[in-house]
Motif scaffolding. Structure first.
Motif, short mmCIF file in Angstrom:
data_model
loop_
_atom_site.label_atom_id
_atom_site.label_comp_id
_atom_site.label_asym_id
_atom_site.label_seq_id
_atom_site.Cartn_x
_atom_site.Cartn_y
_atom_site.Cartn_z
N GLY A 96 -9.76 -9.93 15.41
CA GLY A 96 -9.37 -9.58 16.79
C GLY A 96 -7.88 -9.42 16.95
O GLY A 96 -7.38 -9.22 18.05
N GLU A 97 -7.14 -9.46 15.83
CA GLU A 97 -5.68 -9.37 15.88
C GLU A 97 -5.25 -7.97 16.29
O GLU A 97 -6.00 -7.00 16.19
CB GLU A 97 -5.11 -9.69 14.50
N THR A 98 -4.00 -7.86 16.75
CA THR A 98 -3.42 -6.56 17.07
C THR A 98 -3.23 -5.77 15.79
O THR A 98 -2.60 -6.25 14.84
CB THR A 98 -2.07 -6.72 17.80
N LEU A 99 -3.79 -4.58 15.73
CA LEU A 99 -3.67 -3.74 14.53
C LEU A 99 -2.34 -3.01 14.52
O LEU A 99 -1.65 -2.96 13.50
CB LEU A 99 -4.82 -2.74 14.47
N VAL A 100 -2.00 -2.44 15.68
CA VAL A 100 -0.78 -1.63 15.78
C VAL A 100 -0.14 -1.85 17.14
O VAL A 100 -0.83 -1.94 18.15
CB VAL A 100 -1.12 -0.12 15.62
N HIS A 101 1.19 -1.94 17.15
CA HIS A 101 1.94 -1.89 18.41
C HIS A 101 2.19 -0.41 18.68
O HIS A 101 3.05 0.21 18.05
CB HIS A 101 3.24 -2.67 18.30
N GLY A 142 -10.39 3.40 12.98
CA GLY A 142 -10.05 3.81 11.62
C GLY A 142 -8.61 4.29 11.53
O GLY A 142 -7.88 3.91 10.59
N VAL A 143 -8.18 5.10 12.49
CA VAL A 143 -6.79 5.59 12.49
C VAL A 143 -5.82 4.42 12.66
O VAL A 143 -4.77 4.37 12.02
CB VAL A 143 -6.58 6.66 13.58
N ALA A 144 -6.18 3.45 13.51
CA ALA A 144 -5.34 2.26 13.70
C ALA A 144 -5.20 1.49 12.39
O ALA A 144 -4.10 1.03 12.03
CB ALA A 144 -5.92 1.37 14.79
N LEU A 145 -6.30 1.36 11.65
CA LEU A 145 -6.24 0.69 10.34
C LEU A 145 -5.34 1.45 9.37
O LEU A 145 -4.58 0.84 8.60
CB LEU A 145 -7.65 0.57 9.76
N ALA A 146 -5.42 2.77 9.42
CA ALA A 146 -4.60 3.60 8.53
C ALA A 146 -3.12 3.47 8.87
O ALA A 146 -2.27 3.32 7.98
CB ALA A 146 -5.04 5.06 8.63
N VAL A 147 -2.79 3.53 10.16
CA VAL A 147 -1.39 3.40 10.60
C VAL A 147 -0.85 2.02 10.24
O VAL A 147 0.29 1.88 9.80
CB VAL A 147 -1.27 3.67 12.11
N LYS A 148 -1.68 1.00 10.41
CA LYS A 148 -1.29 -0.37 10.04
C LYS A 148 -0.95 -0.44 8.54
O LYS A 148 0.06 -1.02 8.14
CB LYS A 148 -2.41 -1.34 10.37
N ALA A 149 -1.83 0.14 7.72
CA ALA A 149 -1.61 0.12 6.27
C ALA A 149 -0.33 0.85 5.90
O ALA A 149 0.42 0.42 5.01
CB ALA A 149 -2.81 0.75 5.56
N LEU A 150 -0.04 1.96 6.59
CA LEU A 150 1.18 2.72 6.32
C LEU A 150 2.42 1.92 6.73
O LEU A 150 3.39 1.83 5.98
CB LEU A 150 1.14 4.06 7.06
N LYS A 151 2.38 1.33 7.93
CA LYS A 151 3.52 0.57 8.43
C LYS A 151 3.81 -0.64 7.55
O LYS A 151 4.97 -1.04 7.37
CB LYS A 151 3.27 0.12 9.87
N GLU A 152 2.76 -1.24 7.00
CA GLU A 152 2.94 -2.42 6.16
C GLU A 152 3.14 -2.06 4.68
O GLU A 152 3.13 -2.93 3.82
CB GLU A 152 1.72 -3.35 6.32
N LYS A 153 3.31 -0.73 4.44
CA LYS A 153 3.59 -0.21 3.09
C LYS A 153 2.49 -0.55 2.06
O LYS A 153 2.75 -0.68 0.86
CB LYS A 153 4.95 -0.72 2.60
N GLN A 154 1.27 -0.71 2.57
CA GLN A 154 0.13 -0.89 1.66
C GLN A 154 -0.25 0.44 1.01
O GLN A 154 -0.82 0.48 -0.07
CB GLN A 154 -1.05 -1.47 2.42
N VAL A 155 0.03 1.54 1.73
CA VAL A 155 -0.19 2.89 1.22
C VAL A 155 1.05 3.73 1.51
O VAL A 155 1.88 3.37 2.35
CB VAL A 155 -1.44 3.56 1.86
N ARG A 156 1.14 4.86 0.84
CA ARG A 156 2.30 5.74 1.05
C ARG A 156 2.01 6.88 2.01
O ARG A 156 2.92 7.53 2.50
CB ARG A 156 2.76 6.32 -0.30
N ARG A 157 0.72 7.13 2.24
CA ARG A 157 0.38 8.27 3.10
C ARG A 157 -0.99 8.07 3.74
O ARG A 157 -1.80 7.26 3.28
CB ARG A 157 0.40 9.58 2.31
#
Length: 317
Positions: A96-101, A142-157
């Motif tokens: 239930g955490e915030t995924l993206v600000h 899904g897009v929120a999860l993707a943006v979170k992963a990008l912001k946290e540098k888990q992925v490059r794109r």
């Protein structure tokens, strides 16, 4: 007539009851045989003892939900009142955490139990299928999860794709070049991204290829490394397209496939690649399938009624 008196403590009655007691009015619809009176921080309920016991149980579930999420609206009330246990509308605390600000300080998080299960599944698996009707937040989450992963540098794109099959339309009849034709079709993906990334930064990401939005044909022959990849509207893939897409997965990649098997726009007698994949991959370790349903619809309340109405017609045919 039996009486039940419930008192709100450490909860704002105004927020819990809603504007002009709209949440209380919803409770009355779900419990038409009870007389419900809200005054101050108390609710008095009159009726048969068995119904009062059920009301007491549901009221506890509602207050628990409000304390946890600091929110109570028509959708959450319906989910709570139609669930057997709290496990049906809640999941682990972390999901239930915030995924993206998002833009303008908007906090973007999973809002329903199945959306939170989707978040949990994406943490544990490199490939996840999110299946459900329109409005259940499959793509947005899904897009929120993707943006979170990008912001946290888990992925490059981030790579977002859809099969170019339209609901009764043909891209060839739209004006403009290929990009101009595709942009309206990819609009839901752009809309989600605009909620989460400021316009100037988003334009820069798209320009330098950090975020790529393209039809499935552009995936052929590629190996997708270090990327969060979303295949949206996957019910409109063919067998060949789905197999091609799933085998693009490279190192450090996360795949999310979303779709609604009830909204297939493929030509008749063409097997949906999504339906086939759900059968073929059901027991493959490392792949999880999350099913969302009407309780997860977070659009206008009428969307749920529209889905139900069409389902009734489709079942008759």
């Amino acid at each position: 007539m039996n009486e039940l008196v419930l008192e709100l403590t450490e909860i704002s009655p105004r927020e819990f009851f809603g504007q002009q007691n709209e949440n209380i009015d919803l409770l009355k619809k779900y419990f038409p045989k009870l007389k419900i009176v809200a005054r101050g921080n108390k609710i008095k309920v009159y009726g048969d003892e068995s119904l009062l016991e059920e009301f007491d149980k549901r009221f506890d579930m509602l207050t628990e939900h409000f304390v946890k999420y600091n929110k109570l609206d028509e959708n959450s009330i319906e989910r709570v009142l139609t669930s057997e246990t709290s496990n049906d509308y809640q999941s682990s605390a972390n999901s239930g955490e915030t995924l993206v600000h998002g833009v303008s300080g908007k906090l973007i998080k999973a809002q329903t139990a199945n959306q939170r299960r989707l978040v949990d599944a994406a943490k544990k698996n490199d490939m996840v299928f999110a299946i459900g009707p329109a409005g259940t937040g499959k793509t947005y989450t899904g897009v929120a999860l993707a943006v979170k992963a990008l912001k946290e540098k888990q992925v490059r794109r981030i790579i977002l794709t859809r099969p170019a099959v339209e609901a009764g339309e043909n891209l060839g009849f739209l004006p403009g070049d290929l990009q101009e034709k595709l942009d309206p079709y990819m609009q839901p993906l752009y809309d989600a991204l605009r909620d989460m990334i400021p316009a100037e930064k988003l334009a820069h990401f798209i320009e330098n290829g950090t975020i790529q939005i393209a039809p499935m044909a552009f995936m052929r022959g590629r190996t997708l490394d270090n990327a969060f990849v979303i295949l949206d509207e996957a019910q409109n893939t063919t067998h060949a397209q789905m197999k091609m897409f799933l085998t693009r997965m490279g190192k450090n990649a996360q795949f999310l496939i979303t779709g609604d098997p009830g909204q297939i726009d493929l030509p008749r007698r063409t097997i949906s690649g999504l339906k086939e994949a759900l059968l073929v991959l059901a027991n493959v370790e490392g792949i999880e399938i999350i099913y969302l349903d009407d309780k997860d619809v977070i659009r206008h309340r009428l969307v749920k009624k529209v889905i139900d109405a069409y389902r009734n017609i489709e079942h008759q045919n």
